[in-house]
Design an enzyme around this catalytic site. Structure first.
Site: not given
Length: 443
Positions: A411-412
């Protein structure tokens, strides 16, 4: 043919990671600080069944494939290299794998790890986004255990995007927040401080300013999590606040924390579906991280419901993950996120959400994209998990901890590369034609 040779044929000889396999072969950069290790033939079975991210996920979560080094770095390098090169597994490659592993082992289907939510399991609970099915989806993700969440989220127990002052300074202080969390874990999570906690306070204060909270107002926080916004509004602004969540564990934790802070007269969290909250005269509503679980077909009724709960002149602040465009195809319901993290989760473009708010009767007064802030928030959570890895594994098991490690690092990358965004949209229920808003808000 050995697995390392197949690896080189698939991704090329210049892959910026080390590759090793159970057959003793190796490939890639021998000096790389990240390494992919195929531990058993079961990993190959998973990849044969699903030659994509799902197969890799199953192999990693089940422990048949290991990744050494920083997960985010590994994902970024593999994404930069593999996808840029247009990796494809040819029939010749498949034949080589079959000869290496053995036909019987190759075709033998292996059940997915228990952390995967199968479509059959959800289908047995009714239609997508029915109350019963939504309750199970929320239970799967949010009832992992409050002790585990304290390790990952830190003392604020806030599982939504924080707001940072300076991106560069926030990145430099990721370790600070992780150290503070590690110390807090031994003290029941009561210790405060650290960059992440300051950023979460700043987020709640930003929401409060956009809503224009004042003493004596009534706030409804839908999808309230562990009650962070409820307690902030009551403690910092003298608001009477009610929060609702589908997670029983969250509600129980929040009730205890509210009592500890002496806020029981002004703050409450109930274990309740947002659809069961009776219409009442709320001055303000905050929805922080719930819209992702509502579903595209339910957006109109969702905002209609919230509009009906506000007094004339009342405000709604909707904070949720969004997609960068509104004309993209529906999300893959068979992908990693839906299978392992957020079953039945759906993301929409900001214009789709704003349209639903408009059509429900809200006048849109402000919109803000906090995409970079969520990437920073996830970096802090990832650092917390890595620093507390052994304790996290003891609490939830290695498979679940691996899911979280992979999910947060991925997700980063998603927020950094504009695959996903985070929007706050402020709407007002007009009082006739009066929005009861200042000409130029200071937030």
């Amino acid at each position: 043919m050995r697995l390392a040779e197949i690896f080189e044929r698939v991704v090329g000889p210049d892959a910026p990671i080390r590759f090793t396999a159970y057959d003793g072969s190796s490939a890639g950069d021998p000096n790389s600080d990240v390494a992919l290790h195929v531990r058993t033939p079961v990993a190959v079975n998973y990849l044969a069944q699903s030659p994509n991210a799902v197969g890799l996920t199953r192999a990693y979560v089940s422990g048949h494939l290991d990744l050494e080094g920083d997960m985010y770095t590994a994902l970024r390098r593999m994404s930069d290299f593999a996808f840029a090169e247009g990796v494809n597994v040819s029939a010749r490659d498949i034949a080589a794998i079959v000869r290496s592993v053995g036909w019987v082992k190759f075709v033998n289907r292996v059940a997915p790890p228990p952390q995967e939510v199968t479509r059959g399991r959800l289908a047995g609970l009714g239609w997508r986004h029915s109350k019963r099915r939504d309750a199970e989806a929320i239970h799967h993700h949010y009832d992992v255990g409050n002790d585990f969440y304290e390790l990952v989220l830190g003392p604020s127990m806030t599982y939504t995007c924080a707001v940072f002052d300076e991106a560069d300074a926030a990145l430099e202080r990721v370790g600070e927040s992780a150290d503070a969390t590690k110390g807090a874990a031994g003290e029941g999570g009561k210790r405060s401080g650290g960059a992440l906690e300051s950023a979460q306070f700043r987020k709640y204060e930003l929401v409060s300013r956009k809503l224009g909270l004042r003493k004596g107002m009534r706030l409804l926080d839908v999808g309230c999590g562990w009650g962070g916004m409820v307690m902030h509004a009551a403690r910092e602004h003298g608001v009477r606040a009610l929060g609702v969540t589908l997670s029983k564990e969250q509600a129980e934790w929040a009730a205890k924390r509210i009592a500890q802070e002496g806020l029981t007269e002004v703050a409450e969290v109930r274990h309740m579906d947002y659809r069961d909250v009776p219409d009442a005269s709320y001055d303000r509503i905050s929805s922080i991280g719930l819209t992702e679980h509502v579903g595209a077909r339910n957006l109109d009724s969702y905002f209609d419901s919230l509009h009906g709960k506000l007094v004339p002149g009342g405000r709604l602040l909707n904070h949720c993950i969004t997609r960068p465009r509104n004309d993209l195809k529906p999300m893959d319901t068979g992908g990693f996120i839906n299978r392992y993290v957020f079953p039945d989760g759906e993301l929409e473009g900001p214009a789709r959400i704003q349209l639903a708010m408009n059509d429900a009767g809200f006048e849109i007064r402000h919109q803000e994209n906090l995409r970079e802030h969520y990437a920073l928030t996830l970096r802090h959570w990832s650092a917390n998990l890595d620093r507390n890895w052994d304790e996290a594994v003891a609490l939830v098991g290695e498979g679940t901890a691996r899911v979280w490690r992979l999910y947060m690092a991925g997700c980063v990358l998603g927020f950094e590369r504009d695959v996903v965004q985070l929007h706050q949209i402020l709407g007002v229920k007009l009082d006739g034609t009066d929005a009861h808003m200042p000409l130029r808000p200071e937030f």
